[in-house]
Write an enzyme that holds these catalytic residues in place. Structure first.
Site, PDB file in Angstrom:
ATOM      1  N   ASP A   8       0.888  -1.166   0.000  1.00  0.00           N
ATOM      2  CA  ASP A   8       0.000   0.000   0.000  1.00  0.00           C
ATOM      3  C   ASP A   8       0.925   1.215   0.000  1.00  0.00           C
ATOM      4  O   ASP A   8       1.540   1.534   1.021  1.00  0.00           O
ATOM      5  CB  ASP A   8      -0.886  -0.042   1.258  1.00  0.00           C
ATOM      6  CG  ASP A   8      -1.714   1.232   1.440  1.00  0.00           C
ATOM      7  OD1 ASP A   8      -1.706   2.089   0.546  1.00  0.00           O
ATOM      8  OD2 ASP A   8      -2.373   1.337   2.501  1.00  0.00           O
ATOM      9  N   GLU A 166      -7.092   0.384  -4.707  1.00  0.00           N
ATOM     10  CA  GLU A 166      -7.136   0.293  -3.228  1.00  0.00           C
ATOM     11  C   GLU A 166      -8.472  -0.261  -2.726  1.00  0.00           C
ATOM     12  O   GLU A 166      -8.480  -1.149  -1.877  1.00  0.00           O
ATOM     13  CB  GLU A 166      -6.847   1.666  -2.615  1.00  0.00           C
ATOM     14  CG  GLU A 166      -5.382   2.062  -2.775  1.00  0.00           C
ATOM     15  CD  GLU A 166      -5.118   3.544  -2.588  1.00  0.00           C
ATOM     16  OE1 GLU A 166      -6.046   4.288  -2.195  1.00  0.00           O
ATOM     17  OE2 GLU A 166      -3.976   3.969  -2.843  1.00  0.00           O
ATOM     18  N   ASP A 189     -12.953   5.309   2.383  1.00  0.00           N
ATOM     19  CA  ASP A 189     -11.525   5.324   2.742  1.00  0.00           C
ATOM     20  C   ASP A 189     -11.120   6.738   3.181  1.00  0.00           C
ATOM     21  O   ASP A 189     -10.965   7.635   2.347  1.00  0.00           O
ATOM     22  CB  ASP A 189     -10.709   4.863   1.522  1.00  0.00           C
ATOM     23  CG  ASP A 189      -9.218   4.735   1.829  1.00  0.00           C
ATOM     24  OD1 ASP A 189      -8.779   5.175   2.900  1.00  0.00           O
ATOM     25  OD2 ASP A 189      -8.486   4.190   0.978  1.00  0.00           O
TER      26      ASP A 189
END
Ligand code: AMP
Length: 383
Positions: A8, A166, A189
């Site tokens: 990430d 993501e 998010d």
């Protein structure tokens, strides 16, 4: 060993994960820290410094320390908004370069420094080199931004097996590929500096992004800023210098994090003015009234993403919360309310608590024990 790691590469923090014995897990650094600040310092002599060490230098050497480079990767100067220029470090050129002293660095090179550190960290923990990676990007990244992220991975010595979205990684970390065909989920998010809401649909075992909406300048940093302003008001007249402001910001963020589990905290700032110490109490209730306007700003993006996907909230089966700022209980409450969530599920590792993919009207709110780790875990599962 030929394992594929999941990375990430975040605006605020980055992390690296691997699946071992069927379980995904983050690989910590030698201090046990699993999140690495996405910060790179270029000293006037010697090698670049990354992560926590670079973050400590940021206050002292803001012009030689690069943070949030993800905002510039694969972008042209004309793509940027005015607020992007209000950085401590200097940017220019087309394609964009960061100018430090008389050197220039591309966003790919700077991102590669972060990725190299994560690679070294993983190699040290695992005891064997890792060369293959899946790297995540926001769903709204265009092809140039995806290609530039891939190049950064290659510069760091990875064979980049795949670039994945993501929100898709977050859904994989929840094991949602096991949901029935055409299930739709929303991924909310909220990180340190960015917010996005993506709507995904499961088609033949693969998540398709139906819509994504957000703000690349909205996140936990804005909550910190509100606490800082409140503190400055409480403290009264100060010298206002940079190091004092940095101390107040640090105290503000710590109080915010602690108030996700406590009802009230003491904030102590010794020698904050030349002749006095400062002490005060902040309750969760007070924090929530300071933070509420920031969290409320995410709502219009949720509404827009649903409209773009042509869906109503009750047609979703889950709303997944990811990003460090969703640890704040207020965020869970508000999102549950906006989406009309009827049930609650928590994912810890691969253990799902209260699993109930039932037929109820309205989505389930799916929270992670560590919401800032979900994306890397999902990337490792994809790997
Ligand atoms: P991320 O970009 O996902 O790593 O999230 C970073 C943001 O999450 C920062 O603004 C942090 O202050 C915030 N954060 C991390 N832990 C907590 C917590 N326990 N409670 C509230 N916010 C948190």
């Amino acid at each position: 060993m030929d394992k594929i790691v999941g990375i990430d590469l975040g605006t605020t923090n980055s992390s690296i994960a691997i699946v071992e014995a069927g379980m995904p897990g983050l690989l910590a650094d030698s201090d046990g820290k699993r999140l690495m600040p996405s910060v790179v310092n270029y000293p006037s002599e010697g090698k670049p410094v990354t992560g926590h060490a670079a973050q400590r230098i940021l206050v002292i050497e803001p012009k030689r320390t690069v943070c949030a480079i993800k905002r510039f990767i694969g972008s042209r100067l004309q793509d940027l908004s005015e607020s992007d220029y209000s950085l401590e470090y200097q940017i220019g050129g087309n394609p964009i370069v960061v100018k430090i002293g008389n050197q220039q660095y591309t966003p790919e090179e700077i991102s590669a420094e972060i990725l190299s550190s994560l690679k070294a960290q993983a190699t040290e923990v695992l005891g064997y080199p890792v060369d293959r990676a899946v790297i995540t990007v926001p769903a709204y990244f265009n092809d140039a931004q995806r290609q530039a992220t891939k190049r950064a991975g290659e510069m760091a010595g990875f064979s980049v097996e795949r670039i994945i979205n993501e929100p898709t990684a977050a859904a994989l970390a929840c094991g949602l590929e096991k949901l029935p065909e055409q299930s739709r989920v929303a991924v909310y998010d909220l990180g340190g500096g960015t917010f996005d809401l993506s709507i995904l649909e499961l088609r033949e075992g693969i998540f398709q992004v139906l819509s994504t909406h957000g703000n690349t300048r909205l996140g936990g940093d804005d909550v910190d800023e509100c606490i800082c302003d409140w503190l400055l008001n409480e403290i009264g007249p100060t010298t206002g210098d940079d190091s004092m402001r940095a101390r107040i910001r640090e105290a503000a963020e710590k109080a915010k994090v602690d108030l996700s589990t406590l009802d009230s905290v003491e904030i102590k700032l010794p020698f904050i003015t030349s002749d006095s110490n400062f002490e005060c109490q902040l309750t969760r209730k007070q924090l929530e009234s300071l933070a509420r306007p920031v969290i409320d700003r995410t709502r219009s993006h949720c509404i827009q993403a649903l409209a773009d996907a042509g869906l109503k909230a009750e047609e979703l089966c889950q709303v997944i919360l990811v990003g460090g700022q969703t640890r704040m209980p207020l965020v869970c409450r508000l999102v549950a309310d906006w989406f009309g969530c009827v049930d609650y599920q928590e994912t810890r590792g691969d253990v799902r608590i209260g699993e109930s993919f039932h037929e109820a009207k309205g989505p389930i709110l799916n929270t992670f024990n560590n919401p800032d780790e979900a994306v890397a875990l999902g990337a490792a599962i994809q790997g």
